[in-house]
Design a protein around this motif. Structure first.
Motif, PDB file in Angstrom:
ATOM      1  N   UNK A 172      43.308  29.706  31.251  1.00 42.45           N
ATOM      2  CA  UNK A 172      44.588  30.422  31.300  1.00 42.45           C
ATOM      3  C   UNK A 172      44.401  31.808  30.695  1.00 42.45           C
ATOM      4  N   UNK A 173      45.010  32.822  31.323  1.00 44.02           N
ATOM      5  CA  UNK A 173      44.803  34.207  30.924  1.00 44.02           C
ATOM      6  C   UNK A 173      46.029  34.783  30.234  1.00 44.02           C
ATOM      7  N   UNK A 174      45.797  35.511  29.141  1.00 43.05           N
ATOM      8  CA  UNK A 174      46.795  36.408  28.565  1.00 43.05           C
ATOM      9  C   UNK A 174      46.585  37.769  29.213  1.00 43.05           C
ATOM     10  N   UNK A 175      47.650  38.399  29.666  1.00 42.63           N
ATOM     11  CA  UNK A 175      47.486  39.593  30.501  1.00 42.63           C
ATOM     12  C   UNK A 175      48.463  40.690  30.103  1.00 42.63           C
ATOM     13  N   UNK A 181      50.641  45.806  41.681  1.00 49.34           N
ATOM     14  CA  UNK A 181      51.371  44.551  41.594  1.00 49.34           C
ATOM     15  C   UNK A 181      50.460  43.331  41.491  1.00 49.34           C
ATOM     16  N   UNK A 182      49.296  43.392  42.116  1.00 50.48           N
ATOM     17  CA  UNK A 182      48.419  42.218  42.141  1.00 50.48           C
ATOM     18  C   UNK A 182      47.266  42.300  41.145  1.00 50.48           C
ATOM     19  N   UNK A 183      47.276  43.297  40.264  1.00 50.41           N
ATOM     20  CA  UNK A 183      46.196  43.478  39.300  1.00 50.41           C
ATOM     21  C   UNK A 183      46.763  43.508  37.885  1.00 50.41           C
ATOM     22  N   UNK A 184      46.109  42.773  36.988  1.00 49.43           N
ATOM     23  CA  UNK A 184      46.507  42.750  35.579  1.00 49.43           C
ATOM     24  C   UNK A 184      45.277  43.010  34.714  1.00 49.43           C
ATOM     25  N   UNK A 185      45.528  43.440  33.489  1.00 48.25           N
ATOM     26  CA  UNK A 185      44.463  43.576  32.504  1.00 48.25           C
ATOM     27  C   UNK A 185      44.426  42.286  31.698  1.00 48.25           C
ATOM     28  N   UNK A 244      31.177  45.235  24.910  1.00 48.65           N
ATOM     29  CA  UNK A 244      30.165  44.276  25.336  1.00 48.65           C
ATOM     30  C   UNK A 244      29.839  44.385  26.813  1.00 48.65           C
ATOM     31  N   UNK A 245      30.800  44.825  27.615  1.00 50.09           N
ATOM     32  CA  UNK A 245      30.539  44.867  29.056  1.00 50.09           C
ATOM     33  C   UNK A 245      31.714  45.339  29.878  1.00 50.09           C
ATOM     34  N   UNK A 246      32.530  46.221  29.314  1.00 50.38           N
ATOM     35  CA  UNK A 246      33.641  46.760  30.081  1.00 50.38           C
ATOM     36  C   UNK A 246      34.870  45.878  30.048  1.00 50.38           C
ATOM     37  N   UNK A 247      35.938  46.311  30.695  1.00 47.84           N
ATOM     38  CA  UNK A 247      37.187  45.540  30.682  1.00 47.84           C
ATOM     39  C   UNK A 247      37.099  44.300  31.552  1.00 47.84           C
ATOM     40  N   UNK A 248      38.084  43.420  31.391  1.00 48.91           N
ATOM     41  CA  UNK A 248      38.254  42.272  32.282  1.00 48.91           C
ATOM     42  C   UNK A 248      39.612  42.420  32.961  1.00 48.91           C
ATOM     43  N   UNK A 249      39.597  42.456  34.269  1.00 48.41           N
ATOM     44  CA  UNK A 249      40.833  42.520  35.042  1.00 48.41           C
ATOM     45  C   UNK A 249      41.033  41.201  35.789  1.00 48.41           C
ATOM     46  N   UNK A 250      42.240  40.975  36.202  1.00 48.33           N
ATOM     47  CA  UNK A 250      42.561  39.812  37.015  1.00 48.33           C
ATOM     48  C   UNK A 250      43.259  40.238  38.294  1.00 48.33           C
ATOM     49  N   UNK A 251      42.887  39.617  39.399  1.00 50.04           N
ATOM     50  CA  UNK A 251      43.608  39.788  40.657  1.00 50.04           C
ATOM     51  C   UNK A 251      44.474  38.556  40.845  1.00 50.04           C
ATOM     52  N   UNK A 252      45.782  38.761  40.931  1.00 53.19           N
ATOM     53  CA  UNK A 252      46.725  37.650  41.077  1.00 53.19           C
ATOM     54  C   UNK A 252      46.820  37.299  42.558  1.00 53.19           C
ATOM     55  N   UNK A 253      46.343  36.108  42.876  1.00 53.03           N
ATOM     56  CA  UNK A 253      46.264  35.669  44.269  1.00 53.03           C
ATOM     57  C   UNK A 253      47.506  34.878  44.630  1.00 53.03           C
TER      58      UNK A 253
END
Length: 296
Positions: A172-175, A181-185, A244-253
């Motif tokens: 589960x992601x905290x964002x 609209x379909x992209x979160x940090x 450590x390796x850049x940001x982490x993004x999420x694509x909401x499908x």
């Protein structure tokens, strides 16, 4: 930025939920209508431009290699019969991508399976596709994830909204929102939390596009839930510290996804896809309506 070309498919699991069918047959080879589930996943990678595919396998997984190899005896027999349609379908699987294989050996979780890909992937970003998750090709997800990674760097995970009662089955992601609209940090990740402890209703599903920095984090990641090295735990560290390796993004499908790792969803997937086939659908839908009306 590297153009992403490599995909990793972990396929070393024992498939215990489908025993006894998976006693001698890899779960990834179970048919979804008339193609094994794993072929849908390789097709998705190839459609997104990832033509170099590494499959992480284990013991008793040789049929996976055979499926994506040429079968000259079968092809010759179909040629002699003049059965061009079936010949094309047989050759399709061997022409999809350049396939590579490595054995996980000691099954220590998804994170460990991904770590087995390091010698092949090297210093390039890469995709990870889980074989239990089938994404409908009409709702492309992986290409969008590749687009975001190439633009933003770091890693990208696929997210899907689920009911609170189901969140304990997923990471589960905290964002935080972004202008798209379909992209979160992604600011944090928790592996299979209870509903009361979940930071959102966004579950991580089986698609990732990862920065190679994940390998260094995985090497130092202690076993987590279930005594396994969890990819979620490594991504949590990347999300917490971009150095450590850049940001982490999420694509909401929000498209069509089929979970073939669950027996009930596996059956529902077959029915849905069979109904939509031009060659099978009309007769099958007629039978299904009659069956429901008379038997249920």
């Amino acid at each position: 930025m590297h153009r992403i070309q490599k995909a990793v498919i972990p396929a070393a699991g024992l498939g215990t939920r489908f025993l006894p069918a998976t006693k001698a047959t890899p779960k990834e080879m179970l048919p979804v209508v008339d193609k094994p589930a794993i072929q849908y996943v390789v097709e998705e990678a190839a459609a997104a431009g990832l033509n170099d595919v590494l499959m992480i396998t284990g013991r008793n997984k040789r049929p996976l290699e055979d499926h994506f190899d040429r079968n000259y005896e079968l092809e010759s027999a179909l040629t002699r019969k003049g059965d061009g349609e079936r010949l094309d379908r047989v050759q399709e699987s061997s022409d999809l991508a350049t396939m590579h294989y490595v054995r996980q050996g000691d099954p220590r979780g998804l994170g460990h399976a991904v770590l087995c890909a390091e010698p092949h992937v090297g210093s390039e970003p890469f995709a990870v596709l889980l074989g239990d998750d089938l994404i409908d090709p009409r709702d492309p997800l992986l290409a969008r994830m590749v687009e975001i990674q190439e633009r933003e760097g770091g890693s990208v995970v696929a997210l899907m909204e689920v009911a609170p009662a189901q969140i304990h089955m997923y990471g589960c992601a905290a964002v935080e929102p972004t202008p798209e609209n379909d992209v979160v940090r992604v600011t944090g990740l928790v592996e299979k939390p209870e509903a009361a402890d979940a930071p959102s209703n966004l579950a991580v599903i089986g698609r990732y596009v990862l920065d190679p920095a994940v390998f260094g984090v995985l090497r130092d990641t202690e076993p987590g839930r279930g005594g396994e090295i969890q990819l979620t735990d490594a991504l949590q560290q990347l999300a917490a510290d971009e150095r450590l390796g850049g940001p982490v993004h999420g694509v909401v499908f929000r498209g069509r996804r089929y979970d073939t790792g669950d027996r009930g969803d596996y059956l529902r997937t077959i029915v849905r896809l069979a109904c939509e086939r031009e060659d099978l659908g009309p007769d099958f839908r007629t039978w299904l309506r009659t069956f429901v009306a008379t038997e249920l």
